[in-house]
Motif scaffolding. Structure first.
Motif, mmCIF file in Angstrom:
data_model
loop_
_atom_site.group_PDB
_atom_site.id
_atom_site.type_symbol
_atom_site.label_atom_id
_atom_site.label_comp_id
_atom_site.label_asym_id
_atom_site.label_seq_id
_atom_site.Cartn_x
_atom_site.Cartn_y
_atom_site.Cartn_z
ATOM 1 N N PHE A 299 0.804 -1.219 0.000
ATOM 2 C CA PHE A 299 0.000 0.000 0.000
ATOM 3 C C PHE A 299 0.840 1.273 0.000
ATOM 4 C CE2 PHE A 299 0.863 0.127 4.514
ATOM 5 C CZ PHE A 299 0.671 1.456 4.878
ATOM 6 N N GLN A 300 2.130 1.181 0.416
ATOM 7 C CA GLN A 300 2.977 2.370 0.393
ATOM 8 C C GLN A 300 3.111 2.956 -1.011
ATOM 9 O OE1 GLN A 300 3.768 -0.381 2.061
ATOM 10 N NE2 GLN A 300 4.444 0.153 4.123
ATOM 11 N N TYR A 301 2.950 2.107 -2.031
ATOM 12 C CA TYR A 301 2.999 2.612 -3.411
ATOM 13 C C TYR A 301 1.830 3.555 -3.681
ATOM 14 C CZ TYR A 301 6.788 -0.535 -4.786
ATOM 15 O OH TYR A 301 8.013 -1.151 -4.900
ATOM 16 N N VAL A 302 0.673 3.240 -3.114
ATOM 17 C CA VAL A 302 -0.487 4.125 -3.277
ATOM 18 C C VAL A 302 -0.218 5.450 -2.569
ATOM 19 C CG1 VAL A 302 -2.973 4.380 -2.995
ATOM 20 C CG2 VAL A 302 -1.995 2.106 -3.335
ATOM 21 N N LEU A 303 0.390 5.394 -1.387
ATOM 22 C CA LEU A 303 0.694 6.620 -0.658
ATOM 23 C C LEU A 303 1.676 7.494 -1.441
ATOM 24 C CD1 LEU A 303 1.002 5.454 3.065
ATOM 25 C CD2 LEU A 303 -0.999 6.202 1.784
ATOM 26 N N ARG A 304 2.585 6.857 -2.180
ATOM 27 C CA ARG A 304 3.493 7.636 -3.035
ATOM 28 C C ARG A 304 2.704 8.396 -4.086
ATOM 29 N NH1 ARG A 304 7.974 3.709 -5.296
ATOM 30 N NH2 ARG A 304 8.466 5.574 -6.533
ATOM 31 N N ARG A 305 1.661 7.787 -4.616
ATOM 32 C CA ARG A 305 0.789 8.473 -5.575
ATOM 33 C C ARG A 305 0.067 9.647 -4.904
ATOM 34 N NH1 ARG A 305 -1.337 6.376 -10.268
ATOM 35 N NH2 ARG A 305 -2.133 8.491 -10.350
ATOM 36 N N MET B 105 5.408 4.100 7.571
ATOM 37 C CA MET B 105 4.680 5.306 7.975
ATOM 38 C C MET B 105 3.220 5.117 7.589
ATOM 39 S SD MET B 105 6.154 8.180 9.245
ATOM 40 C CE MET B 105 5.714 9.682 8.406
ATOM 41 N N ARG B 106 2.295 5.630 8.408
ATOM 42 C CA ARG B 106 0.876 5.607 8.063
ATOM 43 C C ARG B 106 0.392 7.040 7.882
ATOM 44 N NH1 ARG B 106 -2.089 0.877 7.850
ATOM 45 N NH2 ARG B 106 -3.409 2.328 6.717
ATOM 46 N N GLU B 107 0.828 7.638 6.769
ATOM 47 C CA GLU B 107 0.445 9.019 6.498
ATOM 48 C C GLU B 107 -1.043 9.151 6.192
ATOM 49 O OE1 GLU B 107 3.584 11.355 4.196
ATOM 50 O OE2 GLU B 107 4.179 9.282 3.837
ATOM 51 N N ASP B 108 -1.696 8.001 5.935
ATOM 52 C CA ASP B 108 -3.123 8.025 5.642
ATOM 53 C C ASP B 108 -3.967 8.054 6.907
ATOM 54 O OD1 ASP B 108 -2.137 5.434 6.162
ATOM 55 O OD2 ASP B 108 -3.917 4.519 5.294
ATOM 56 N N LYS B 109 -3.330 8.036 8.082
ATOM 57 C CA LYS B 109 -4.079 8.016 9.343
ATOM 58 C C LYS B 109 -3.718 9.205 10.216
ATOM 59 C CE LYS B 109 -5.357 3.217 10.163
ATOM 60 N NZ LYS B 109 -5.398 2.150 11.181
ATOM 61 N N SER B 110 -4.735 9.796 10.855
ATOM 62 C CA SER B 110 -4.500 10.837 11.850
ATOM 63 C C SER B 110 -4.216 10.157 13.190
ATOM 64 C CB SER B 110 -5.740 11.727 11.977
ATOM 65 O OG SER B 110 -6.812 10.985 12.536
ATOM 66 N N PRO B 111 -3.629 10.870 14.148
ATOM 67 C CA PRO B 111 -3.358 10.258 15.450
ATOM 68 C C PRO B 111 -4.604 9.663 16.103
ATOM 69 C CG PRO B 111 -2.201 12.335 15.264
ATOM 70 C CD PRO B 111 -3.086 12.238 14.059
ATOM 71 N N GLU B 112 -5.743 10.341 15.931
ATOM 72 C CA GLU B 112 -6.981 9.849 16.529
ATOM 73 C C GLU B 112 -7.487 8.572 15.861
ATOM 74 O OE1 GLU B 112 -6.194 13.804 17.709
ATOM 75 O OE2 GLU B 112 -6.498 13.074 15.669
ATOM 76 N N GLU B 113 -6.937 8.249 14.690
ATOM 77 C CA GLU B 113 -7.314 7.013 14.000
ATOM 78 C C GLU B 113 -6.357 5.869 14.299
ATOM 79 O OE1 GLU B 113 -9.488 7.758 9.888
ATOM 80 O OE2 GLU B 113 -7.591 8.817 9.974
ATOM 81 N N ALA B 114 -5.381 6.124 15.162
ATOM 82 C CA ALA B 114 -4.457 5.062 15.550
ATOM 83 C C ALA B 114 -5.210 3.988 16.328
ATOM 84 C CB ALA B 114 -3.335 5.640 16.404
#
Length: 559
Positions: free
Chosen positions: A312-318, A530-539
């Motif tokens: 999924f990190q490839y999608v985050l690169r997009r 890294m989970r750049e797709d998540k906010s801290p409250e979504e941890a």
């Protein structure tokens, strides 16, 4: 309303760790906020300017901010930069620079919240040639008129480093208290619209009745429904009442697609607008979905040359790419696998049973090469589901999702109506709250990190372990660069970090621990991504870790 009043609220919030007192302070402030500012004040209190889903962003880094403060005060950028080394906080250093201001404007006037917000809007919306110079001018103008305490919080808002301890749960309770409405109705309205400004205004103007009437709005993302874990296909079928819809669990990035006539907007799991970075998916959606007005949900997967899914990190690169997007489209082609519909032709569908929503989805989507329906099997036969599970794994996917056929869609809720089935213990998404400087050749970088789970009731992050393995030297350099502006306190080698960064962590097992306030500790945790797709409250939450611990102990007992 003067900005000094908001700065005063920030100051009071920083003085206490008591959630009840923070809630009362925010509630009292909302009560006296003029109607025309209720759209923006909740976000400013949260330390933001816009909702996460708003594609506008200030785009101002530390260098430009220091230059604006230097222009406003006559204090050199180097002096401000040196001050930060002493204070550890650019906001504090801005306040000190304003106290030593060498130049005064004859036309200075007190800052208002309206003026500050409108300036931030200008900064966010300016583009094209000379945009940096215009941002500098806009910011310098408000810093010229700012008092030291105001400047401190202006700087923190610009950089997104507010440290007042106000999270979404606290804001929900403050709105309920301020306007005498039920907290569960505030929660529901927020889950449907992701817009605290709209919710606060509705609560004040129309009370409980108005909140009950809040509906899904195309263009405002809905908080995603979440899943728990099942140990096996058999256990999942048992939880589902003996029959379930099994779907492939894709290793991609979850997205929510809003289509309004020819306008398509795509939001990440974190509800950030990622539309501009994936124009190929936008065009594919227009071709596949002919409905005028709809909201669908799916998993965006990066596809390799062999047709198999890539991590999924490839999608985050997009998602992160802002330039040379055409080149990235060729390098990382995407496939959207849709699994739910939340709104169709003028009506919300979340109160319909999942089986009915799937039928609507199938009638809404005309599959093409890039947009497909999530592959599904409805069965009450464990062997049949088990075979489907192994097929999914052989294709390179994570496993299966099991879904109750009669389940309604519950925004923001993590229940047993959806269950994940994976071959290994689930990785955890945790928040960095502290770190230690390395030793030897790593003395200049942060080398190990204190990681925490989220406690939504208290709005706190409780530690569950330290992670120091799984990182490359490049990772550690990048983490150090990212975390430095978030350092709250430093003592010896240890630094306290503002909880902003979410990382995925794998581990050998979860143990009970008297050492940590959470009561749990991860054994041999290792950094994954890294989970750049998540906010801290979504941890992952403390409750989630407790559930996984129970699941782990049951699994051990069966062996």
């Amino acid at each position: 309303m003067r900005y000094a009043e908001l700065a005063g609220l920030y100051t009071e919030l920083e003085k206490t760790t008591l959630k009840t007192l923070k809630t009362r302070l925010v509630s009292d402030f909302l009560k006296r906020t003029p109607d025309e500012l209720l759209n923006v004040v909740p976000y400013l209190v949260l330390g933001k300017v816009f909702p996460d889903w708003d594609e506008r962003e200030l785009g101002v880094g530390e260098k430009l901010l220091m230059k604006a403060v230097s222009t406003a005060t006559g204090i050199s950028e180097r002096e401000i930069e040196n001050s930060v080394k002493d204070t550890g906080d650019l906001g504090e250093s801005v306040a000190l620079a304003l106290k030593r201001k060498k130049q005064r404007s004859f036309f200075s006037q007190p800052l208002t919240i309206k003026r500050v917000y409108e300036t931030f809007v200008k900064v966010a919306e300016v583009s094209g040639s000379g945009s940096q110079e215009k941002k500098l001018k806009y910011l310098a103008n408000i810093f010229m008129d700012a008092e030291p305490t105001e400047g401190k919080y202006l700087a923190r808002t610009v950089l997104g480093t507010m440290r007042t301890g106000v999270a979404e749960g606290l804001m929900r309770d403050a709105i309920a208290s301020a306007f005498g409405v039920r907290a569960e109705l505030v929660e529901r309205a927020y889950m449907l619209t992701s817009d605290f400004g709209y919710v606060a205004r509705t609560a004040k103007e129309r009370g409980d009745e108005g909140l009950e009437m809040v509906e899904i709005q195309v263009g405002k993302p809905i908080r995603p429904m979440l899943a728990q874990v099942a140990a096996s296909v058999k256990e999942a079928l048992g939880e589902m009442g003996g029959k379930a819809a099994f779907e492939i669990k894709y290793d991609g990035a979850r997205v929510q697609v809003h289509k309004d006539s020819d306008r398509v907007t795509i939001y990440s799991r974190r509800l950030e607008n990622v539309t501009r970075s994936i124009p190929d998916t936008v065009e594919a959606v227009k071709e596949a979905i002919k409905a005028d007005s709809t909201i669908v949900e799916g998993e965006l997967v990066a596809v390799g040359e062999d047709g198999r899914p890539r991590p999924f990190q490839y999608v985050l690169r997009r998602f992160r790419r802002k330039y040379n997007i055409d080149e990235m489209i060729k390098k990382i082609p995407l496939e959207l696998n849709l699994f739910d519909v939340l709104y169709a032709e003028g009506k919300g569908t979340i109160d319909l049973q999942f089986a009915e929503r799937r039928k609507i989805l199938e009638s809404t989507v005309h599959e093409n090469g890039s947009v497909k329906l999530a592959k599904q099997l409805v069965t009450d036969e464990p062997n049949e589901a088990e075979k489907f599970y192994h097929e999914a794994l052989e294709l390179g996917h994570e496993g299966l999702m099991a879904k109750r056929l009669d389940a309604v869609y519950e925004p923001g809720n993590r229940g047993k109506k959806w269950l994940k089935i994976k071959p290994t213990m689930e990785d955890l998404d945790l928040v960095i709250i502290g770190a230690e400087w390395g030793e030897g050749r790593r003395a200049h970088v942060l080398g190990s990190f204190l990681i925490a789970a989220y406690d939504p009731e208290q709005g706190r992050f409780l530690p569950v372990g330290k992670v120091g393995s799984g990182f490359t030297d490049e990772d550690l350099l990048e983490f150090t660069k990212t975390l430095k502006p978030l350092i709250v306190h430093e003592e010896g080698k240890y630094v306290e970090i503002e909880p902003k960064i979410v990382i995925e962590v794998t581990y050998q097992e979860i143990q009970r621990s008297p050492k940590y306030q959470s009561g749990f500790a991860l054994r041999f945790p290792r950094y994954v991504a890294m989970r750049e797709d998540k906010s801290p409250e979504e941890a992952d939450t403390l409750e989630r870790i407790a559930q996984l611990y129970d699941f782990q102990e049951k699994f051990k007992a069966k062996r």
